[in-house]
Design a protein around this motif. Sequence first.
Motif, PDB file in Angstrom:
ATOM      1  N   UNK A   1      51.747  27.983  23.604  1.00  0.00           N
ATOM      2  CA  UNK A   1      52.212  28.038  24.986  1.00  0.00           C
ATOM      3  C   UNK A   1      51.982  29.432  25.576  1.00  0.00           C
ATOM      4  N   UNK A   2      52.270  30.491  24.802  1.00  0.00           N
ATOM      5  CA  UNK A   2      52.063  31.864  25.283  1.00  0.00           C
ATOM      6  C   UNK A   2      50.616  32.094  25.693  1.00  0.00           C
ATOM      7  N   UNK A   3      49.701  31.741  24.801  1.00  0.00           N
ATOM      8  CA  UNK A   3      48.288  31.955  25.091  1.00  0.00           C
ATOM      9  C   UNK A   3      47.831  31.113  26.281  1.00  0.00           C
ATOM     10  N   UNK A   4      48.353  29.903  26.377  1.00  0.00           N
ATOM     11  CA  UNK A   4      48.004  29.038  27.503  1.00  0.00           C
ATOM     12  C   UNK A   4      48.463  29.605  28.825  1.00  0.00           C
ATOM     13  N   UNK A   5      49.703  30.107  28.866  1.00  0.00           N
ATOM     14  CA  UNK A   5      50.229  30.705  30.092  1.00  0.00           C
ATOM     15  C   UNK A   5      49.425  31.946  30.467  1.00  0.00           C
ATOM     16  N   UNK A   6      49.119  32.783  29.478  1.00  0.00           N
ATOM     17  CA  UNK A   6      48.367  34.010  29.725  1.00  0.00           C
ATOM     18  C   UNK A   6      46.994  33.709  30.331  1.00  0.00           C
ATOM     19  N   UNK A   7      46.265  32.775  29.713  1.00  0.00           N
ATOM     20  CA  UNK A   7      44.940  32.425  30.209  1.00  0.00           C
ATOM     21  C   UNK A   7      45.008  31.759  31.581  1.00  0.00           C
ATOM     22  N   UNK A   8      45.991  30.892  31.769  1.00  0.00           N
ATOM     23  CA  UNK A   8      46.128  30.197  33.057  1.00  0.00           C
ATOM     24  C   UNK A   8      46.466  31.175  34.171  1.00  0.00           C
ATOM     25  N   UNK A   9      47.335  32.150  33.882  1.00  0.00           N
ATOM     26  CA  UNK A   9      47.735  33.144  34.885  1.00  0.00           C
ATOM     27  C   UNK A   9      46.532  33.971  35.326  1.00  0.00           C
ATOM     28  N   UNK A  10      45.774  34.490  34.349  1.00  0.00           N
ATOM     29  CA  UNK A  10      44.621  35.321  34.685  1.00  0.00           C
ATOM     30  C   UNK A  10      43.577  34.508  35.437  1.00  0.00           C
ATOM     31  N   UNK A  11      43.312  33.281  34.976  1.00  0.00           N
ATOM     32  CA  UNK A  11      42.320  32.428  35.631  1.00  0.00           C
ATOM     33  C   UNK A  11      42.724  32.109  37.060  1.00  0.00           C
ATOM     34  N   UNK A  12      44.003  31.843  37.274  1.00  0.00           N
ATOM     35  CA  UNK A  12      44.476  31.465  38.607  1.00  0.00           C
ATOM     36  C   UNK A  12      44.376  32.628  39.591  1.00  0.00           C
ATOM     37  N   UNK A  13      44.840  33.814  39.183  1.00  0.00           N
ATOM     38  CA  UNK A  13      44.833  34.923  40.147  1.00  0.00           C
ATOM     39  C   UNK A  13      43.420  35.445  40.391  1.00  0.00           C
ATOM     40  N   UNK A  14      42.487  35.196  39.447  1.00  0.00           N
ATOM     41  CA  UNK A  14      41.116  35.648  39.665  1.00  0.00           C
ATOM     42  C   UNK A  14      40.454  34.897  40.818  1.00  0.00           C
ATOM     43  N   UNK A  15      41.052  33.792  41.253  1.00  0.00           N
ATOM     44  CA  UNK A  15      40.526  33.037  42.386  1.00  0.00           C
ATOM     45  C   UNK A  15      40.860  33.693  43.720  1.00  0.00           C
ATOM     46  N   UNK A  16      41.857  34.610  43.729  1.00  0.00           N
ATOM     47  CA  UNK A  16      42.210  35.324  44.949  1.00  0.00           C
ATOM     48  C   UNK A  16      41.147  36.378  45.245  1.00  0.00           C
ATOM     49  N   UNK A  17      40.596  36.418  46.455  1.00  0.00           N
ATOM     50  CA  UNK A  17      39.529  37.393  46.761  1.00  0.00           C
ATOM     51  C   UNK A  17      39.930  38.842  46.485  1.00  0.00           C
ATOM     52  N   UNK A  18      41.165  39.216  46.832  1.00  0.00           N
ATOM     53  CA  UNK A  18      41.602  40.596  46.600  1.00  0.00           C
ATOM     54  C   UNK A  18      41.636  40.919  45.105  1.00  0.00           C
ATOM     55  N   UNK A  19      42.112  39.978  44.298  1.00  0.00           N
ATOM     56  CA  UNK A  19      42.180  40.200  42.851  1.00  0.00           C
ATOM     57  C   UNK A  19      40.774  40.228  42.268  1.00  0.00           C
ATOM     58  N   UNK A  20      39.893  39.391  42.777  1.00  0.00           N
ATOM     59  CA  UNK A  20      38.509  39.382  42.284  1.00  0.00           C
ATOM     60  C   UNK A  20      37.847  40.731  42.510  1.00  0.00           C
ATOM     61  N   UNK A  21      38.123  41.350  43.660  1.00  0.00           N
ATOM     62  CA  UNK A  21      37.573  42.689  43.916  1.00  0.00           C
ATOM     63  C   UNK A  21      38.164  43.706  42.931  1.00  0.00           C
ATOM     64  N   UNK A  22      39.446  43.579  42.622  1.00  0.00           N
ATOM     65  CA  UNK A  22      40.043  44.469  41.630  1.00  0.00           C
ATOM     66  C   UNK A  22      39.364  44.283  40.284  1.00  0.00           C
ATOM     67  N   UNK A  23      39.052  43.045  39.933  1.00  0.00           N
ATOM     68  CA  UNK A  23      38.382  42.784  38.664  1.00  0.00           C
ATOM     69  C   UNK A  23      36.949  43.339  38.668  1.00  0.00           C
ATOM     70  N   UNK A  24      36.318  43.422  39.847  1.00  0.00           N
ATOM     71  CA  UNK A  24      35.023  44.091  39.938  1.00  0.00           C
ATOM     72  C   UNK A  24      35.179  45.589  39.672  1.00  0.00           C
ATOM     73  N   UNK A  25      36.211  46.190  40.237  1.00  0.00           N
ATOM     74  CA  UNK A  25      36.477  47.605  39.959  1.00  0.00           C
ATOM     75  C   UNK A  25      36.836  47.814  38.487  1.00  0.00           C
ATOM     76  N   UNK A  26      37.480  46.812  37.881  1.00  0.00           N
ATOM     77  CA  UNK A  26      37.763  46.876  36.444  1.00  0.00           C
ATOM     78  C   UNK A  26      36.452  46.951  35.659  1.00  0.00           C
ATOM     79  N   UNK A  27      35.482  46.140  36.052  1.00  0.00           N
ATOM     80  CA  UNK A  27      34.166  46.199  35.422  1.00  0.00           C
ATOM     81  C   UNK A  27      33.480  47.530  35.662  1.00  0.00           C
ATOM     82  N   UNK A  28      33.619  48.080  36.873  1.00  0.00           N
ATOM     83  CA  UNK A  28      33.027  49.383  37.191  1.00  0.00           C
ATOM     84  C   UNK A  28      33.644  50.482  36.326  1.00  0.00           C
TER      85      UNK A  28
END
Length: 326
Positions: free
Chosen positions: A164-191
């Motif tokens: 359940x822990x791993x499922x919640x963790x993966x679902x949370x990250x996957x869900x918020x990555x759909x938000x445009x603002x969060x996706x840009x943050x994840x691009x800066x994370x890659x940078x």
Amino acid sequence: MAHTSTQGRPGALRRAALRALGPVLAAAPAVGGQAVMEGVMIRNRERLAIAVRKPDGSIHLETRPWFSLTSAPLLQRPFLRGFPVLLETLVNGIKSLNWSAQVSLDEGEDEIKPWALALTVGVSIALALGLFVVLPHLFSLGVAYLGLGGGTESLSFHAWDGFFKLGVFLAYISAISLLPDIRRVFQYHGAEHKVIWAYESGCELTPERARGYSRLHPRCGTAFLLFVLSLSIVLHAVLIPGLLMLYAPQGEVLKQAYVIGAKFLMLVPVAAVSFELIKFTARRSEGTVCRALCWPGLMLQRLTTFEPDDEQLEVAIAALRGAVDK
């Protein structure tokens, strides 16, 4: 070219999501960092620098000392430093995220008040404990009630808890990555990761050179949290049954509260061991065992990093230069 959010001003939900992601976005020392709103924070020993792209397209750089909880020699020792480092990373990360949100929206540079910072850290920890300790425990109790798993003393109970822990963790990250603002943050994370790789390789710090490096890094906070989750599953499965053999309160409610409280306390040694593991694997990343240990964290970073553009790499380079004073 100026960059602005595709969704206008970030709402409280998005800011809260970013603050909760502090440890995910952060990399451990030596040179480490964290993605922030329209920018990157880089830490080098006792100094940190935050570079943020403003709405007019310019890069604003702020340097400041790293807030530390490990100045005492005792707290710098292996297996004692992990939990304090986690807390200080959370504090510095939240302050950097708050500052970047103000600058990226051209709202000034007001610092978060000490009481608000303490409240935010407290709420973040409480939410994490609820999401990754209390809720999985209740889920496992429900599974046991349905006859699909054993009681608190059984291995199956903690297997369901971990699932359940791993499922919640993966679902949370996957869900918020759909938000445009969060996706840009994840691009800066890659940078951030690409620029750190370039710096550690002795490469010239330009967007063109940094672009060729991997967006995945073994010292990333994503890997650290995966170590924490994995170790907690193993330790709970081994230690909780033993603890109940030594002492078990009378009454089912008291027993479950006792077990949940024990899990809270176990987070300190779990964080300590996880911190030492991630440092060990980062130092010996070419070894077969360490590569195997790093692999799940690197794969998970495919969810928390995206390929940046050259302007985002430029911001990350500005932050790194500010941190190392190059």
